[in-house]
Design an enzyme around this catalytic site. Sequence first.
Site, PDB file in Angstrom:
ATOM      1  N   CYS A 176     -15.974 -18.142  26.765  1.00 41.29           N
ATOM      2  CA  CYS A 176     -15.343 -19.381  26.322  1.00 41.29           C
ATOM      3  C   CYS A 176     -16.373 -20.478  26.120  1.00 41.29           C
ATOM      4  CB  CYS A 176     -14.308 -19.833  27.353  1.00 41.29           C
ATOM      5  SG  CYS A 176     -12.948 -18.681  27.603  1.00 41.29           S
ATOM      6  N   GLU A 193      -6.360 -23.773  27.001  1.00 39.19           N
ATOM      7  CA  GLU A 193      -7.819 -23.669  26.810  1.00 39.19           C
ATOM      8  C   GLU A 193      -8.031 -22.686  25.677  1.00 39.19           C
ATOM      9  OE1 GLU A 193     -11.332 -22.063  26.839  1.00 39.19           O
ATOM     10  OE2 GLU A 193     -11.149 -21.689  28.994  1.00 39.19           O
ATOM     11  N   GLY A 229      -6.765 -18.697  25.408  1.00 42.74           N
ATOM     12  CA  GLY A 229      -6.805 -17.762  24.288  1.00 42.74           C
ATOM     13  C   GLY A 229      -7.135 -18.473  22.989  1.00 42.74           C
ATOM     14  N   SER A 230      -6.628 -17.968  21.907  1.00 42.54           N
ATOM     15  CA  SER A 230      -6.968 -18.469  20.583  1.00 42.54           C
ATOM     16  C   SER A 230      -6.197 -19.744  20.251  1.00 42.54           C
ATOM     17  CB  SER A 230      -6.662 -17.409  19.530  1.00 42.54           C
ATOM     18  OG  SER A 230      -5.260 -17.226  19.416  1.00 42.54           O
ATOM     19  N   GLY A 246      -2.328 -20.721  21.074  1.00 43.26           N
ATOM     20  CA  GLY A 246      -1.917 -21.999  21.654  1.00 43.26           C
ATOM     21  C   GLY A 246      -0.808 -22.652  20.853  1.00 43.26           C
TER      22      GLY A 246
END
Length: 462
Positions: free
Chosen positions: A264, A230, A208-209, A213
């Site tokens: 991504c 990630e 995610g963002s 994170g």
Amino acid sequence: MSKTLKCISPINGSVYAERPVMAVPQAAEAVARARQAQKAWAQRPLEERVSLVKRGIQQLNQMGEEVVVELAHMMGRPVRYGGEFGGVNERTDYMAGIAERGLAPIVIEDSETFGRRIERVPHGVVFVIAPWNYPYMTAINTIVPALIAGNAVVVKHATQTLLVGERIARAFADSGFPEDLLINLFLDHEGSESLISANCFDFINFTGSVGGGRAIERAAAGTFTGLGLELGGKDPGYVMEDADLDWAVDVLMDGAMYNAGQCCCGIERIYVAEPLYDAFVEKAADWASKLKLGNPLEQATTLGPMANIRFAAEVRAQTREAVEAGAKALVDAALFPEDDGGAYLMPQVLVDVDHSMRVMRDESFGPVVGVMKVKDDAEALALMNDCQFGLTASLWTSDAERAYRIGQQIETGTVMQNRADYLDPALCWTGCKETGRGGALSEIGYHNLTRPKSYHLRRRQA
């Protein structure tokens, strides 16, 4: 009054699905059941675990027609592309095929005197927090190897793709998969963070963002829970003077525009050697101009809406700021009357851009790409590394040694030559800088989803 998670469809702004948020005590009880079920699961033979996991994925494939339409409603991907089953199956088959090797012990000595070895043992309960842009494939990256390795898995999906975790859990249940080993929870951010802070999990994989994170790291602080993160990306492409121009345009533009740019490892900035620059930008603009923006439920649509109006607003803002600062937009807005100022957003190719502009620096995650002219490899390398993210880089040249030499100097997780926007399950999916840490898939993926356990067995006196 209980909270409700609502998926707002980008097709028309209506509520497509909603589920009540699970209370934290109830969720904790479900995780505890998963932890208990994991003990017996880890004792099953590896080949049995592989077979049962593959059967669950086969059952998921049987839901194909419904899943493809649901994805169009939830996050806007056109039905013509058929969902994510190609990637799901490729990754499942590969990880199943290397399980024995990836989980094999390292035998140091096996003599009459000593047995010395390092084994891979499951963490226990793995928490998979999956994103909305590729909700099946990103989840499967961890679900499949985690289960094969002997873990239990708890899944929590983004609200934008609310039904995906429920679908996966149902498919496994319908296939006869053991109860409580793969469970889906409907949680809000606060609920997820509460469970993490309470040390309910043994490993957490989040896609995610960057902000998300950081929130996961804060919640896990002091628990010593392993994390795989990630996060953001701003992946570059570099077209060298010896590249196959048409091939480079086709692959890089597809990498920039597919899934409305919500990938991504999508291409967000392109650097082109001076001799090819003019031809490249002309062909790139023409490529983007031929896309068909529209309702993702229609077979003719090649570019659906962005998943949420606010995502499209960010891309529009970056594009507008760049143009105001001197950039030139090459795609004619008149070709895309479907661009409604909301979730439906036309594609755009920008030139006369530089790294002072957010569109070349911040994650866009939409159908816009900036193209810059470079004079040599050194300039291209400096620009590719002038970024806080590092997921993939795409190098276009007929010289493999040159690509490798440049690739060694790029601050990124994966280097590709003459390819873009592809995840190879045989290679570790990883990143650096603000893209995060850890690694999924490949043998290294198994190592991250297990912990080493050493045995020093003295069998007799020497």
